[in-house]
Design a protein around this motif. Structure first.
Motif, PDB file in Angstrom:
ATOM      1  N   GLY A  33       0.814  -1.212   0.000  1.00 33.15           N
ATOM      2  CA  GLY A  33       0.000   0.000   0.000  1.00 33.15           C
ATOM      3  C   GLY A  33       0.849   1.263   0.000  1.00 33.15           C
ATOM      4  N   GLU A  34       0.354   2.237   0.706  1.00 30.64           N
ATOM      5  CA  GLU A  34       0.907   3.593   0.673  1.00 30.64           C
ATOM      6  C   GLU A  34       2.332   3.670   1.245  1.00 30.64           C
ATOM      7  OE1 GLU A  34      -0.782   7.768   2.476  1.00 30.64           O
ATOM      8  OE2 GLU A  34      -2.210   6.277   1.781  1.00 30.64           O
ATOM      9  N   ASP A  35       3.119   4.588   0.688  1.00 34.26           N
ATOM     10  CA  ASP A  35       4.457   4.888   1.214  1.00 34.26           C
ATOM     11  C   ASP A  35       4.414   6.259   1.890  1.00 34.26           C
ATOM     12  OD1 ASP A  35       7.263   4.680   1.648  1.00 34.26           O
ATOM     13  OD2 ASP A  35       7.647   5.871  -0.165  1.00 34.26           O
ATOM     14  N   HIS A  36       4.977   6.337   3.083  1.00 32.91           N
ATOM     15  CA  HIS A  36       4.973   7.595   3.834  1.00 32.91           C
ATOM     16  C   HIS A  36       6.406   8.095   3.975  1.00 32.91           C
ATOM     17  CE1 HIS A  36       0.877   6.416   5.164  1.00 32.91           C
ATOM     18  NE2 HIS A  36       1.408   5.208   5.242  1.00 32.91           N
ATOM     19  N   MET A  37       6.703   9.280   3.480  1.00 35.14           N
ATOM     20  CA  MET A  37       8.030   9.880   3.663  1.00 35.14           C
ATOM     21  C   MET A  37       7.913  10.987   4.710  1.00 35.14           C
ATOM     22  SD  MET A  37      10.815   8.850   2.414  1.00 35.14           S
ATOM     23  CE  MET A  37      11.734  10.320   2.776  1.00 35.14           C
ATOM     24  N   ILE A  38       8.740  10.897   5.735  1.00 33.19           N
ATOM     25  CA  ILE A  38       8.641  11.822   6.867  1.00 33.19           C
ATOM     26  C   ILE A  38       9.936  12.634   6.989  1.00 33.19           C
ATOM     27  CG2 ILE A  38       8.178  12.018   9.336  1.00 33.19           C
ATOM     28  CD1 ILE A  38       5.877  10.659   7.879  1.00 33.19           C
ATOM     29  N   ASP A  39       9.776  13.931   7.120  1.00 36.11           N
ATOM     30  CA  ASP A  39      10.926  14.817   7.306  1.00 36.11           C
ATOM     31  C   ASP A  39      11.333  14.829   8.787  1.00 36.11           C
ATOM     32  OD1 ASP A  39      12.782  16.800   7.495  1.00 36.11           O
ATOM     33  OD2 ASP A  39      11.438  18.424   6.878  1.00 36.11           O
ATOM     34  N   LEU A  40      12.475  14.229   9.085  1.00 39.19           N
ATOM     35  CA  LEU A  40      13.002  14.260  10.464  1.00 39.19           C
ATOM     36  C   LEU A  40      14.363  14.966  10.471  1.00 39.19           C
ATOM     37  CD1 LEU A  40      12.107  10.782  12.042  1.00 39.19           C
ATOM     38  CD2 LEU A  40      11.032  12.993  12.426  1.00 39.19           C
ATOM     39  N   SER A  41      14.449  16.042   9.686  1.00 34.25           N
ATOM     40  CA  SER A  41      15.720  16.754   9.576  1.00 34.25           C
ATOM     41  C   SER A  41      16.146  17.372  10.903  1.00 34.25           C
ATOM     42  CB  SER A  41      15.620  17.838   8.497  1.00 34.25           C
ATOM     43  OG  SER A  41      14.517  18.678   8.731  1.00 34.25           O
ATOM     44  N   LEU A  42      15.208  17.440  11.844  1.00 36.27           N
ATOM     45  CA  LEU A  42      15.591  17.977  13.158  1.00 36.27           C
ATOM     46  C   LEU A  42      16.699  17.131  13.793  1.00 36.27           C
ATOM     47  CD1 LEU A  42      14.338  16.417  15.986  1.00 36.27           C
ATOM     48  CD2 LEU A  42      12.253  16.893  14.736  1.00 36.27           C
TER      49      LEU A  42
END
Ligand code: ZN
Length: 235
Positions: free
Chosen positions: A68-77
């Motif tokens: 199913g879906e792919d989730h890309m998460i910004d964790l640049s912190l």
């Protein structure tokens, strides 16, 4: 595990997480993926992810139906609050506490916590990660006990029954290649060899028998040795 369970796989585009994704596709009714951009020097692994997902879909109609879906998460912190060789242009070395400076403190804890939050929203009941205690670089957040404690903490904190699965926990790199062959035969081994990314330095110039990479960083050394053991070229 139940075939009706649904899973969220921490999928970075490397050898381990791609093998974990194939494992999840073989075991769960619906599988979604999550990736994290945390300012890693080897950000190339994020660019190989979409192609890997497409190739996995092409290898099996069954997998295609479950993925199913792919989730890309910004964790640049992470790169803003820590200073490590994984996120900054400094030499890889061992620190005074015995850990390599590629260790990003709290990274896997944060990844699993963010994944649990996404799983909660999506109604997914299993988190799958490629943490491994057998062949790791001494990272304490790859330990089985860390993951078990985190499972308890997450479920207490969110009032859920989410399971954390780590199919590679007790496998070395050779056994991880063998698992890939069991799950998807030579086609999956070839895909992982040529299309996944492991090298800490982001090197993708030359395709070695074990894949792309600089060949000398700790991640490349582990991957190359495991592959050579897998094909019987080294004991
Ligand atoms: Zn390398």
């Amino acid at each position: 595990m139940l075939p009706t369970d649904t899973a969220l796989v921490l999928f970075s585009g490397g050898q381990d997480s791609t093998t974990c994704l194939a494992w999840a596709l073989a075991n769960y009714a619906r599988v979604e993926t999550i990736g994290f951009d945390y300012g890693q020097r080897h950000a190339v692994e994020l660019t190989v992810r979409p192609a890997l997902l497409e190739q996995l879909r092409a290898q099996s109609a069954d997998w295609n139906g479950r993925l199913g879906e792919d989730h890309m998460i910004d964790l640049s912190l992470i790169s803003r609050i820590s200073q490590t060789a994984m996120t900054h242009d400094i030499a890889i070395e061992t620190q005074a506490n015995g850990l390599p400076n590629t260790f990003v403190p709290g990274r896997n804890l944060l990844f699993m916590t963010v994944a649990a939050t996404v799983a909660y929203r999506r109604g997914l009941t299993v988190l799958v990660g490629g943490m491994c205690e057998t062949d790791f670089s001494g990272y304490p957040d790859c330990r089985d006990d860390t993951m078990k404690a985190l499972q308890v903490a997450l479920n207490l904190g969110m009032d859920t029954r989410i399971k954390l699965e780590t199919p590679l926990m007790w496998r070395d790199k050779r056994q991880t290649w063998e698992l890939a062959r069991q799950l998807g035969g030579a086609a999956l081994v070839d895909l992982i060899r040529s299309d996944t990314h492991t090298c800490y330095l982001g090197e993708r110039g030359e395709l070695h028998d074990w894949g792309y990479g600089c060949g000398t960083c700790p991640a490349c050394a582990l991957r190359a040795r495991g592959y050579r053991q897998f094909v019987g070229a080294e004991t």
